[in-house]
Design an enzyme around this catalytic site. Sequence first.
Site, mmCIF file in Angstrom:
data_model
loop_
_atom_site.group_PDB
_atom_site.id
_atom_site.type_symbol
_atom_site.label_atom_id
_atom_site.label_comp_id
_atom_site.label_asym_id
_atom_site.label_seq_id
_atom_site.Cartn_x
_atom_site.Cartn_y
_atom_site.Cartn_z
ATOM 1 C CG HIS A 268 11.500 -30.198 -34.068
ATOM 2 N ND1 HIS A 268 11.389 -28.900 -34.147
ATOM 3 C CD2 HIS A 268 11.304 -29.928 -32.716
ATOM 4 C CE1 HIS A 268 10.349 -28.396 -33.165
ATOM 5 N NE2 HIS A 268 11.188 -28.124 -32.262
ATOM 6 C CG HIS A 307 3.158 -29.126 -38.605
ATOM 7 N ND1 HIS A 307 2.265 -28.792 -38.024
ATOM 8 C CD2 HIS A 307 4.643 -28.898 -39.132
ATOM 9 C CE1 HIS A 307 3.073 -28.123 -36.829
ATOM 10 N NE2 HIS A 307 4.453 -27.716 -37.778
ATOM 11 C CG ASP A 363 11.329 -28.707 -41.609
ATOM 12 O OD1 ASP A 363 12.373 -27.687 -41.468
ATOM 13 O OD2 ASP A 363 11.274 -29.096 -40.284
#
Length: 429
Positions: A268, A307, A363
């Site tokens: 995450h 994702h 990210d």
Amino acid sequence: MGKEALTITDKRTGQSYEIPVTHGTIRATDLRQIKVSEDDFGLMSYDPASENTASCKSRITFIDGDKGILRYRGYPIEQLAEKGDYLEVAYLLLYGELPSKSQYKEWVYDITHHTIIHENIKKFMDGFRHDAHSMGMLISTVGALSTFYPEAKNIFDEKVREKQIHRLIAKMPTLAAFAYRHGRGLPYAYPDNDLSYTGNFLNMMFKMTEPKYKPNPVIERALDILFILHADHEQNCSANAVRAVGSSHVDPYSAVAAGIAALYGPLHGGANEAALRMLMEIGSKDKVPEFIKRVKSGEGRLMGFGHRIYKSYDPRAKIVKETADKVFEVTGLNPLLEIALEVERIALEDEYFIKRRLYPNVDFYTGLIYQSLGFPVDIFPVLFAIPRTSGWLAQWKEMLLDKETKIARPRQLYLGPDKRDYIPIQERD
Ligand code: CMC
């Protein structure tokens, strides 16, 4: 029943059932009427990672993962990132509409005037080891805030609830910056009310001996854009944690501490730290093909890629890439950028990643920006937690005020042993 229904025939009994369909969804509890006998518990659905289960009705964030669309309260993320600022977006998430000029002024005032933390929290932070991870410190100190504000447990008192929302959004950057300075052995830098939300955060992080810290406007704005992009993302792991823990009616500090804990994991919010460490481990552009080969053979994952919801390019990643260009004009190019671009180029042409629809997520590039701005790697997930606080609180408030909310309590499929009798240890082989 009308057309908006599902007819299910149970082949075990030959019986048919009409299950209503609302918003393209059936209620899992409607399945319970499907039984093979009177004392049968009834049919359940099995969905271990909630891949196809809506756990709530929400009006906050919309994502279309196939088309790469992200909207907060209907506003496209691209417009908010280009024209909005983080505190305005936090207001939007929490109250459903963009603030008027006077609402904005009051909101910014309220947040700005709750940034100081109790001096005892500072002492509490001093107790951590010098190399304590900032996320561990954040989880504990946010949880500890509930002991400083015991009235926070009156969660159905609107005034009390609003006060805690101000406190949490306001104090998160202070706690984050203090955690950083503790690790470096630097004296804590107190909030400066003349600065913007991100400007003040930079001040508390990087102020040294100068009487007044002046943030670089390009960097201040870049950080604000990153905060907007991270503010909410509907029912992700940490929002789900906040909602689940909050559904027990605990105070918001404890619920948000649970959200931070969920965010800490490398799958995450910890992925930005993991992605940067991965780029450092690869070391140079020519080593990228070998690294990708290892990932494909099952040796770890490409961090910052893939994702659960986005099966096309993460719209946040696009904006992060553009923001990176602006930051690098001020800080100089991050040498790891070359490696990151090569990873992306090879992965996007590779059958393994194409077949699984794996694209860079938010990210992948953020770590490069954070590093260039002088943030140490272990604070990267904290830079995700600060802005996500407004999203968590919006989700928490929506959950509390939803009449359908009950304590989160999933079912299980018990596959363990049937009843058996205890054997005293002396009689066991
Ligand atoms: N690198 C290599 N293979 C991958 C990756 C990756 N990053 N992500 C998924 N896969 C493969 C996975 O091995 C599986 O392959 P197979 O079908 O052969 O078993 C397939 O793709 C589907 O993966 P999954 O684990 O079923 O997908 P998921 O939806 O459960 O996981 C994820 C989503 C984000 C946890 C995963 O893609 C991942 O671990 N990515 C790396 C960590 C990361 O970047 N996380 C940040 C997410 S975005 C920020 C946020 O919202 O937190």
